[in-house]
Write a protein that holds these residues in place. Structure first.
Motif, PDB file in Angstrom:
ATOM      1  N   SER A  38     -32.970 -64.417 -42.402  1.00  0.00           N
ATOM      2  CA  SER A  38     -33.892 -63.394 -42.872  1.00  0.00           C
ATOM      3  C   SER A  38     -34.813 -63.959 -43.953  1.00  0.00           C
ATOM      4  O   SER A  38     -34.337 -64.478 -44.963  1.00  0.00           O
ATOM      5  CB  SER A  38     -33.119 -62.199 -43.447  1.00  0.00           C
ATOM      6  N   PRO A  39     -36.154 -63.841 -43.769  1.00  0.00           N
ATOM      7  CA  PRO A  39     -37.057 -64.325 -44.826  1.00  0.00           C
ATOM      8  C   PRO A  39     -37.000 -63.428 -46.068  1.00  0.00           C
ATOM      9  O   PRO A  39     -37.504 -63.782 -47.118  1.00  0.00           O
ATOM     10  CB  PRO A  39     -38.439 -64.277 -44.171  1.00  0.00           C
ATOM     11  N   ILE A  40     -36.388 -62.253 -45.894  1.00  0.00           N
ATOM     12  CA  ILE A  40     -36.222 -61.355 -47.052  1.00  0.00           C
ATOM     13  C   ILE A  40     -34.791 -61.487 -47.551  1.00  0.00           C
ATOM     14  O   ILE A  40     -33.837 -61.360 -46.785  1.00  0.00           O
ATOM     15  CB  ILE A  40     -36.497 -59.883 -46.666  1.00  0.00           C
ATOM     16  N   GLU A  41     -34.657 -61.744 -48.846  1.00  0.00           N
ATOM     17  CA  GLU A  41     -33.318 -61.936 -49.409  1.00  0.00           C
ATOM     18  C   GLU A  41     -32.858 -60.695 -50.183  1.00  0.00           C
ATOM     19  O   GLU A  41     -31.686 -60.342 -50.184  1.00  0.00           O
ATOM     20  CB  GLU A  41     -33.360 -63.170 -50.320  1.00  0.00           C
ATOM     21  N   GLN A  42     -33.816 -60.049 -50.837  1.00  0.00           N
ATOM     22  CA  GLN A  42     -33.478 -58.902 -51.700  1.00  0.00           C
ATOM     23  C   GLN A  42     -34.699 -57.990 -51.804  1.00  0.00           C
ATOM     24  O   GLN A  42     -35.822 -58.502 -51.740  1.00  0.00           O
ATOM     25  CB  GLN A  42     -33.261 -59.433 -53.110  1.00  0.00           C
ATOM     26  N   VAL A  43     -34.457 -56.704 -52.004  1.00  0.00           N
ATOM     27  CA  VAL A  43     -35.586 -55.783 -52.198  1.00  0.00           C
ATOM     28  C   VAL A  43     -35.273 -54.877 -53.383  1.00  0.00           C
ATOM     29  O   VAL A  43     -34.156 -54.353 -53.476  1.00  0.00           O
ATOM     30  CB  VAL A  43     -35.822 -54.897 -50.941  1.00  0.00           C
ATOM     31  N   VAL A  77     -42.869 -52.324 -55.233  1.00  0.00           N
ATOM     32  CA  VAL A  77     -41.699 -52.832 -54.501  1.00  0.00           C
ATOM     33  C   VAL A  77     -41.740 -54.351 -54.557  1.00  0.00           C
ATOM     34  O   VAL A  77     -42.793 -54.957 -54.355  1.00  0.00           O
ATOM     35  CB  VAL A  77     -41.695 -52.329 -53.036  1.00  0.00           C
ATOM     36  N   ARG A  78     -40.605 -54.936 -54.895  1.00  0.00           N
ATOM     37  CA  ARG A  78     -40.509 -56.385 -55.015  1.00  0.00           C
ATOM     38  C   ARG A  78     -39.680 -56.925 -53.865  1.00  0.00           C
ATOM     39  O   ARG A  78     -38.557 -56.454 -53.638  1.00  0.00           O
ATOM     40  CB  ARG A  78     -39.801 -56.678 -56.334  1.00  0.00           C
ATOM     41  N   ILE A  79     -40.264 -57.862 -53.144  1.00  0.00           N
ATOM     42  CA  ILE A  79     -39.544 -58.463 -52.015  1.00  0.00           C
ATOM     43  C   ILE A  79     -39.234 -59.905 -52.401  1.00  0.00           C
ATOM     44  O   ILE A  79     -40.138 -60.703 -52.650  1.00  0.00           O
ATOM     45  CB  ILE A  79     -40.407 -58.407 -50.731  1.00  0.00           C
ATOM     46  N   ILE A  80     -37.954 -60.201 -52.487  1.00  0.00           N
ATOM     47  CA  ILE A  80     -37.540 -61.526 -52.959  1.00  0.00           C
ATOM     48  C   ILE A  80     -37.126 -62.393 -51.771  1.00  0.00           C
ATOM     49  O   ILE A  80     -36.351 -61.966 -50.911  1.00  0.00           O
ATOM     50  CB  ILE A  80     -36.344 -61.422 -53.942  1.00  0.00           C
ATOM     51  N   LEU A 138     -51.129 -45.293 -53.161  1.00  0.00           N
ATOM     52  CA  LEU A 138     -51.234 -46.756 -53.225  1.00  0.00           C
ATOM     53  C   LEU A 138     -49.923 -47.299 -53.786  1.00  0.00           C
ATOM     54  O   LEU A 138     -49.290 -46.664 -54.634  1.00  0.00           O
ATOM     55  CB  LEU A 138     -52.382 -47.166 -54.141  1.00  0.00           C
ATOM     56  N   ALA A 139     -49.531 -48.449 -53.283  1.00  0.00           N
ATOM     57  CA  ALA A 139     -48.315 -49.089 -53.821  1.00  0.00           C
ATOM     58  C   ALA A 139     -48.548 -50.589 -53.897  1.00  0.00           C
ATOM     59  O   ALA A 139     -49.348 -51.144 -53.127  1.00  0.00           O
ATOM     60  CB  ALA A 139     -47.128 -48.787 -52.908  1.00  0.00           C
ATOM     61  N   GLU A 140     -47.886 -51.218 -54.836  1.00  0.00           N
ATOM     62  CA  GLU A 140     -48.024 -52.682 -54.962  1.00  0.00           C
ATOM     63  C   GLU A 140     -46.758 -53.365 -54.457  1.00  0.00           C
ATOM     64  O   GLU A 140     -45.652 -53.031 -54.877  1.00  0.00           O
ATOM     65  CB  GLU A 140     -48.265 -53.070 -56.426  1.00  0.00           C
ATOM     66  N   LEU A 141     -46.949 -54.319 -53.543  1.00  0.00           N
ATOM     67  CA  LEU A 141     -45.811 -55.114 -53.068  1.00  0.00           C
ATOM     68  C   LEU A 141     -45.929 -56.490 -53.721  1.00  0.00           C
ATOM     69  O   LEU A 141     -46.981 -57.119 -53.667  1.00  0.00           O
ATOM     70  CB  LEU A 141     -45.856 -55.269 -51.544  1.00  0.00           C
ATOM     71  N   GLN A 142     -44.871 -56.922 -54.368  1.00  0.00           N
ATOM     72  CA  GLN A 142     -44.860 -58.269 -54.967  1.00  0.00           C
ATOM     73  C   GLN A 142     -43.873 -59.107 -54.169  1.00  0.00           C
ATOM     74  O   GLN A 142     -42.696 -58.779 -54.096  1.00  0.00           O
ATOM     75  CB  GLN A 142     -44.413 -58.205 -56.426  1.00  0.00           C
ATOM     76  N   VAL A 143     -44.370 -60.164 -53.546  1.00  0.00           N
ATOM     77  CA  VAL A 143     -43.504 -61.017 -52.735  1.00  0.00           C
ATOM     78  C   VAL A 143     -43.352 -62.343 -53.463  1.00  0.00           C
ATOM     79  O   VAL A 143     -44.342 -62.991 -53.807  1.00  0.00           O
ATOM     80  CB  VAL A 143     -44.101 -61.257 -51.320  1.00  0.00           C
ATOM     81  N   ARG A 144     -42.117 -62.746 -53.745  1.00  0.00           N
ATOM     82  CA  ARG A 144     -41.888 -63.968 -54.538  1.00  0.00           C
ATOM     83  C   ARG A 144     -40.521 -64.575 -54.242  1.00  0.00           C
ATOM     84  O   ARG A 144     -39.661 -63.907 -53.648  1.00  0.00           O
ATOM     85  CB  ARG A 144     -41.998 -63.627 -56.024  1.00  0.00           C
ATOM     86  N   THR A 145     -40.341 -65.804 -54.668  1.00  0.00           N
ATOM     87  CA  THR A 145     -39.028 -66.442 -54.456  1.00  0.00           C
ATOM     88  C   THR A 145     -38.059 -66.005 -55.559  1.00  0.00           C
ATOM     89  O   THR A 145     -38.476 -65.453 -56.589  1.00  0.00           O
ATOM     90  CB  THR A 145     -39.118 -67.985 -54.500  1.00  0.00           C
ATOM     91  N   LEU A 146     -36.789 -66.359 -55.331  1.00  0.00           N
ATOM     92  CA  LEU A 146     -35.760 -66.063 -56.344  1.00  0.00           C
ATOM     93  C   LEU A 146     -36.125 -66.737 -57.664  1.00  0.00           C
ATOM     94  O   LEU A 146     -35.974 -66.156 -58.739  1.00  0.00           O
ATOM     95  CB  LEU A 146     -34.404 -66.602 -55.859  1.00  0.00           C
TER      96      LEU A 146
END
Ligand code: 0O2
Length: 270
Positions: A38-43, A77-80, A138-146
């Motif tokens: 899974s490219p998504i580890e945590q939300v 929402v933060r996608i780690i 409107l919502a902000e999605l932040q996609v970043r590594t651990l």
């Protein structure tokens, strides 16, 4: 503005954060259920606090009545991800979705902020159904590594502690730490395929074991106790061998045994 009015304004944002979190977590589950990486580890998600909204409105000179139009991150929402490469995969996935419309994107991964901050930001419009009908927010999605997330949390706490005036010597340390995270992310990327392989086989084994245990449990209704105990012992013996192929064969044998019992049961009724 009255507190009650704030509550009304924030309700659709709360709903959006909950829905979006569930949706991204579910994607993670779908990958894992299929034994895929899974490219998504945590939300994680949050609605901005009223005090933080007021502070940002003041800083950016946004009139209170324009907050919903001009403040994009009331819902966040933060996608780690584990690896930098995963960020792009997640971004592509979001762009293709029909339930969220990307309004703008900011690539702070390739265009690092002066502070050292790295993350991929997407502003989306998203529809929620409230008591008063459909609302698009409107919502902000932040996609970043651990790694990026770790740095960002620490730096954010420092900003809070020093009221956004971080002393120079700490700022320098944070910049050094940000560079170390870049190196760490690169090192991790270089072993990405090996780590993915290891995680995949772990997931495949976990799914297989759970399937076997389900099959054994179903056999309880069909086979006699002595045979079940024999099957269980065989399962433990094979499990200890740490050999996925043997486990897969064993699972197929269980299917055949169950089929045999079902055929027998049918014969009895005819
Ligand atoms: P909070 O407390 O997380 O909600 P702009 O002036 O347009 O460049 P804007 O509108 O804040 O700035 O957009 P930007 O830069 O994309 O930042 C949005 C959010 O990204 C911030 O929200 C932070 O969550 C995060 N962020 C941006 N820069 C930094 C940084 O240097 N350090 C850390 N730790 N986070 C950052 P808020 O409202 O500032 O903060």
């Amino acid at each position: 503005m009255e507190i009650q009015l704030w509550r009304e304004i924030l309700t659709p944002y709360e709903l959006a954060v909950r829905e979006l979190t569930v949706k991204f977590e579910h994607l993670m589950k779908e990958y894992r259920d299929r034994g895929m990486y899974s490219p998504i580890e945590q939300v994680t998600g949050r609605v901005k606090t009223i005090s933080s909204i007021l502070e940002k409105a003041q800083k950016k000179q946004i009139p209170i009545e324009k907050i919903e139009e001009n403040m994009y991150d009331i819902a966040g929402v933060r996608i780690i991800c584990q690896f930098v490469e995963d960020i792009q995969m997640v971004v592509e996935m979001i762009r293709k979705r029909s339930d969220m419309k990307v309004q703008s994107e900011r690539d702070y991964v390739n265009h690092v902020k002066e502070s050292g901050y790295r993350s991929y930001h997407m502003i989306i419009s998203y529809e929620v159904q409230t008591l008063y009908g459909a609302r698009t927010i409107l919502a902000e999605l932040q996609v970043r590594t651990l790694g990026m997330n770790f740095w960002s949390i620490i730096e954010h706490s420092m900003q809070y502690k020093y009221h956004k005036n971080i002393p120079e010597h700490i700022r320098k340390k944070l910049l050094k730490a940000a560079q170390a995270i870049v190196v760490l992310d690169k090192e991790m990327s270089s072993v990405r395929s090996e780590i993915m392989d290891a995680q995949n086989s772990f997931q495949i084994q976990a799914n297989l074991v759970s399937e076997i245990l389900n099959n054994i449990q179903n056999l309880y209704h069909l086979a006699n106790k002595r045979e079940i105990i024999k099957i269980q012992d065989e399962f433990y013996r094979i499990y200890e061998m740490n050999d996925i192929e043997r486990l897969q064969r064993f699972n197929k044998e269980l299917d055949l045994i169950a089929e045999g019992y079902r055929a027998q049961a049918l014969d009895q009724y005819t």
